[in-house]
Enzyme design. Structure first.
Site, PDB file in Angstrom:
ATOM      1  N   GLY A   1       3.104 -17.604  16.410  1.00  0.00           N
ATOM      2  CA  GLY A   1       4.502 -17.337  16.719  1.00  0.00           C
ATOM      3  C   GLY A   1       4.715 -17.226  18.222  1.00  0.00           C
ATOM      4  N   SER A   2       5.717 -16.443  18.612  1.00  0.00           N
ATOM      5  CA  SER A   2       6.121 -16.403  20.020  1.00  0.00           C
ATOM      6  C   SER A   2       5.144 -15.689  20.942  1.00  0.00           C
ATOM      7  CB  SER A   2       7.498 -15.753  20.141  1.00  0.00           C
ATOM      8  OG  SER A   2       8.478 -16.600  19.587  1.00  0.00           O
ATOM      9  N   THR A   3       4.096 -15.055  20.398  1.00  0.00           N
ATOM     10  CA  THR A   3       3.076 -14.501  21.289  1.00  0.00           C
ATOM     11  C   THR A   3       2.420 -15.616  22.105  1.00  0.00           C
ATOM     12  OG1 THR A   3       1.471 -14.585  19.468  1.00  0.00           O
ATOM     13  CG2 THR A   3       2.574 -12.485  19.861  1.00  0.00           C
TER      14      THR A   3
ATOM     15  N   LYS B   1       3.938 -17.831  23.687  1.00  0.00           N
ATOM     16  CA  LYS B   1       4.773 -18.172  24.845  1.00  0.00           C
ATOM     17  C   LYS B   1       4.231 -17.609  26.153  1.00  0.00           C
ATOM     18  CE  LYS B   1       8.945 -18.739  22.074  1.00  0.00           C
ATOM     19  NZ  LYS B   1      10.172 -18.111  21.552  1.00  0.00           N
TER      20      LYS B   1
ATOM     21  N   ASN C   1      12.259 -17.891  15.785  1.00  0.00           N
ATOM     22  CA  ASN C   1      11.353 -19.039  15.593  1.00  0.00           C
ATOM     23  C   ASN C   1      11.491 -19.704  14.233  1.00  0.00           C
ATOM     24  OD1 ASN C   1      10.403 -18.390  18.081  1.00  0.00           O
ATOM     25  ND2 ASN C   1       8.489 -17.480  17.367  1.00  0.00           N
TER      26      ASN C   1
END
Length: 730
Positions: A311-313, A315, A714
């Site tokens: 997921g967005s980790t 980024k 997401n």
């Protein structure tokens, strides 16, 4: 005469035959006496073996200790009971050495072995009928405690004896069980199956000794017994980096969240980012290694063995790559919402239904967790091939090498344009939690990436000398110190900014730098949708300027109420463990001189001017939404005296209220709206509003039905994505 001659002749033949046989036998005896061998077998050695008895002296398996010296695993002595049923073993009938009364023996043993009398009696009688020397009682007669052994001995039952055997025991039950692992007894030896027990089996296992001596036919040791003793060599002790207090705290809060939300899986890791030491690690579901049952379906340590979409980790590594490559301008504006590189590639949507937040900077895009910003950085700034180089520099294509068994690595899914884009914000590509933590050490540790480890040292149990010791190991430097500091500042904004996605993760006394994540779950080739059907995660470090602890938490498919956020169990675990652990480690708070966040106290609103109050409250940081065309406030979502934090939504109702566009609203905001206007609301999904049943501008009536669909950050239109992928392949 002829008859006598024949008789004498035959007698002579027999005499010669017997003489020959006698000479052969005498010669054989003389040969045996002279050589002491028969058929190349030494009679002396054979006699020694017959007269010599030998017993194994069991070695003790090494102990496992925590960082603070707490014993985590050791060999506990237990006993196995047997019954001698051969009556010839008794020499003196007045002192029987065998089971004389099977019925009475069964009656006395059954309560102590927790079995029926018939179970014991059946085995005793079967042994007697089959002329066996002794019998045992299976599982019921093994692993007996010293206390049970003493109780049986007090009964003074003829023929009953015991054999000592070691059992691996874990005094703290579920504590760090996925790390410590499990061991079982096989052919008299304890063998490690999982975790450290398996990883360090050769180190923990000792070498058995023995004792031998000569005895008489009754088994008594001879005066000149030629006794030989070889002492056993015990296994070495293994010390872990696991901190007792931090691990205990983690186990407690994980259990609380397991009970409250009943998620499918949870994983958490606490690490020192400067050394790579794992101070705590836990997973749910877990098990008590002392009470194993058939309900345990997953024996692996998910933190190192189960790859997931991050997921967005992810980024934080996308932004780090752009900054390191020198192509990042945090103040540059881009259009958020939706981004499509070509007609053949699935468009990328921001998590608020693709609405976005208008033109915003890339710095703000990071705090808001914008998928569009991540995709544009990879496609337009860094370049897809260069970004792949950075992913490999962060070792996302390799195992971490952590000293735990069965480690798996994720897969960089990077074949099609859409996969290269989705990798930038953590979809498609998979990693393990320990891979994420290893890569994140480079950000929290001035660019130096550390190898994670859980084994501190190995110590000889007899001499107490250190056999081997682990030291921190730098395994790469994918980014510079300047880049690492820049990313840490961006990660702080995720938690501190009013529009950041990580406001729930603020600590009372310490500044947190972190990144939230919401990843989709693939099943049968499709992503799950619906409320709670995601993996919610957070990776954070504190204090921000010199992180002493770094922590990752993920919660898969928690059972949520319609108004609950998936980040709530994640935040509860993170905040409790980090805040208390930092204080336990005597880390000085860094918020003493920081500017406090002032709550906004709601003034009298009803009957007041809409224009004046909206302007005043907006300047104080509130997100004010006005419903209706009137000039005077008729109702508000917060009463006089209530306190809101900057960034919170305040709804003001005037005359003739109409339905607003609630795209991007949280479930809490929608429920407040419904309560304020007396609407019947039904929520579907989780995260932020993406669809509403009442169109914007519609006049609202009391008890009107409002259906709202939510999607987490997401989450995309999965069917469209699958169709686009098929088009690309065709």
């Amino acid at each position: 005469m002829r008859k006598n001659k024949t008789t004498h002749f035959m007698s002579g033949i027999l005499i010669l035959l017997f003489a020959g046989i006698f000479l052969v036998l005498v010669g054989r005896f003389l040969y045996i006496q002279a050589t002491a061998e028969i058929n190349n077998i030494s009679l002396e050695e054979w006699a020694d073996k017959k007269r010599t008895t030998s017993y194994t002296l069991d070695s003790e398996r090494g102990k496992i200790f925590g960082k603070n010296g707490m014993t985590l695993a050791y060999d506990r002595p237990t006993f196995r009971i047997h019954a001698i049923v051969d009556e010839t073993y008794t020499e003196n009938p007045k002192e029987p050495m065998h089971v004389k009364n099977p019925e009475k023996t069964a009656e006395m043993l059954a309560p102590l072995l927790h079995v029926k009398e018939s179970y014991i009696l059946e085995r005793l009688e079967k042994g007697i009928n089959n002329d066996r020397f002794q019998v045992e009682f299976g599982r019921a007669g093994s692993e007996l405690s010293l206390d049970t052994k003493k109780k049986i001995e007090k009964l003074d039952i003829p023929g009953i004896g015991f054999e000592k055997e070691s059992l691996r025991y874990y005094p703290n039950g579920m504590f760090a069980s996925r790390i410590i692992g499990l061991a079982h007894r096989e052919n008299g030896k304890i063998i490690g199956d999982y975790g450290i027990e398996n990883q360090m089996n050769d180190v923990l296992s000792g070498k058995d000794g023995y004792i031998s001596y000569k005895r008489d036919k009754q088994g008594w040791k001879l005066l000149d017994a030629d006794e030989v003793i070889k002492k056993p060599e015990d296994g070495n002790n293994v010390y872990l980096t696991i901190d007792q207090k931090i691990q205990t705290l983690l186990e407690d809060v994980m259990s609380q969240m397991q009970k409250k939300y009943e998620p499918k899986r949870m994983s958490a890791i606490v690490m020192d980012p400067h050394t790579g030491e794992v101070l705590a690690m836990s997973n749910r579901p877990s098990y008590n290694p002392n009470k194993i049952n058939h309900e345990v379906k997953n024996w692996y340590n998910d933190a190192v063995s189960t790859p997931i979409e991050p997921g967005s980790t992810m980024k934080m590594f996308t932004w780090a790559s752009a900054i390191e490559e020198g192509v990042y301008n945090g103040n540059e504006l881009y259009k958020s919402g939706t981004y499509q590189v070509s007609d053949r590639v699935t468009p990328v949507h921001d998590h608020n239904g693709g609405k976005g937040w208008g033109p915003i900077t890339y710095d703000e895009g990071f705090a808001r967790s914008s998928n569009v910003a991540a995709a544009k950085l990879v496609w337009e700034k860094i370049g897809t091939e260069k970004f792949l180089d950075y992913l490999k520099a962060f070792d996302f294509d390799e195992k971490t090498g952590i000293d735990l068994p069965r480690e798996q690595k994720g897969e960089i899914l990077y074949n099609w344009p859409s996969e290269k884009l989705t990798t930038s914000f953590g979809q498609g590509t998979t990693v393990t939690p320990i891979q994420l933590m290893k890569a994140a050490t480079a950000i929290a540790n001035d660019g130096k990436m550390m190898k994670p480890y859980v084994i501190s040292k190995v110590v000889d149990p007899d001499t107490h000398k250190v056999v081997s010791k682990k030291s921190p190991e730098i395994v790469g430097q994918p980014i510079s110190e300047e880049t690492a500091d820049h990313v840490m500042n961006l990660m702080e904004s995720v938690v501190s900014k009013k529009y950041g996605t990580g406001q729930e993760f603020k600590l009372k006394d310490f500044t947190v730098a972190g990144k939230t994540g919401t990843s989709q779950i693939s099943k049968n080739g499709k992503y799950l949708i619906g409320h709670g059907n995601y993996i919610y995660s957070f990776l954070g470090a504190a204090p921000k300027d010199n992180p002493q602890l770094m922590m990752y938490v993920s919660v898969k498919k928690p059972e949520l109420e319609p108004y609950e956020l998936g980040s709530e169990p994640v935040a509860f675990i993170f905040k409790n463990v980090m805040e208390h652990s930092l204080h336990y480690l005597n880390i000085n708070p860094d918020k003493e001189n920081t500017e406090p966040v002032h709550a906004v106290e709601i003034p009298q609103l009803e009957g007041e001017s809409v224009v004046d109050k909206k302007e005043s409250l907006t300047k104080q940081g509130l997100d004010v939404t006005v419903l209706g065309s009137g000039e005077t406030i008729r109702a508000a979502s917060s009463e006089k005296g209530a306190k809101l934090l900057p960034g919170d939504r305040l709804i003001l109702v005037t005359d003739n209220p109409t339905m607003p566009d609630i795209t991007g609203w949280s479930a809490r905001d929608v429920l407040q709206l419904a309560d304020l206007l007396h609407l019947k609301v039904e929520t579907m999904g989780h995260g932020y509003a993406v669809k509403q049943s009442i169109k914007e501008g519609t006049t609202l009536k009391e008890d009107a039905y409002l259906g709202v669909e939510f999607k987490p950050p997401n989450a995309e239109d999965n069917q469209k994505k699958e169709n686009k992928k098929k088009q690309e392949r065709n």
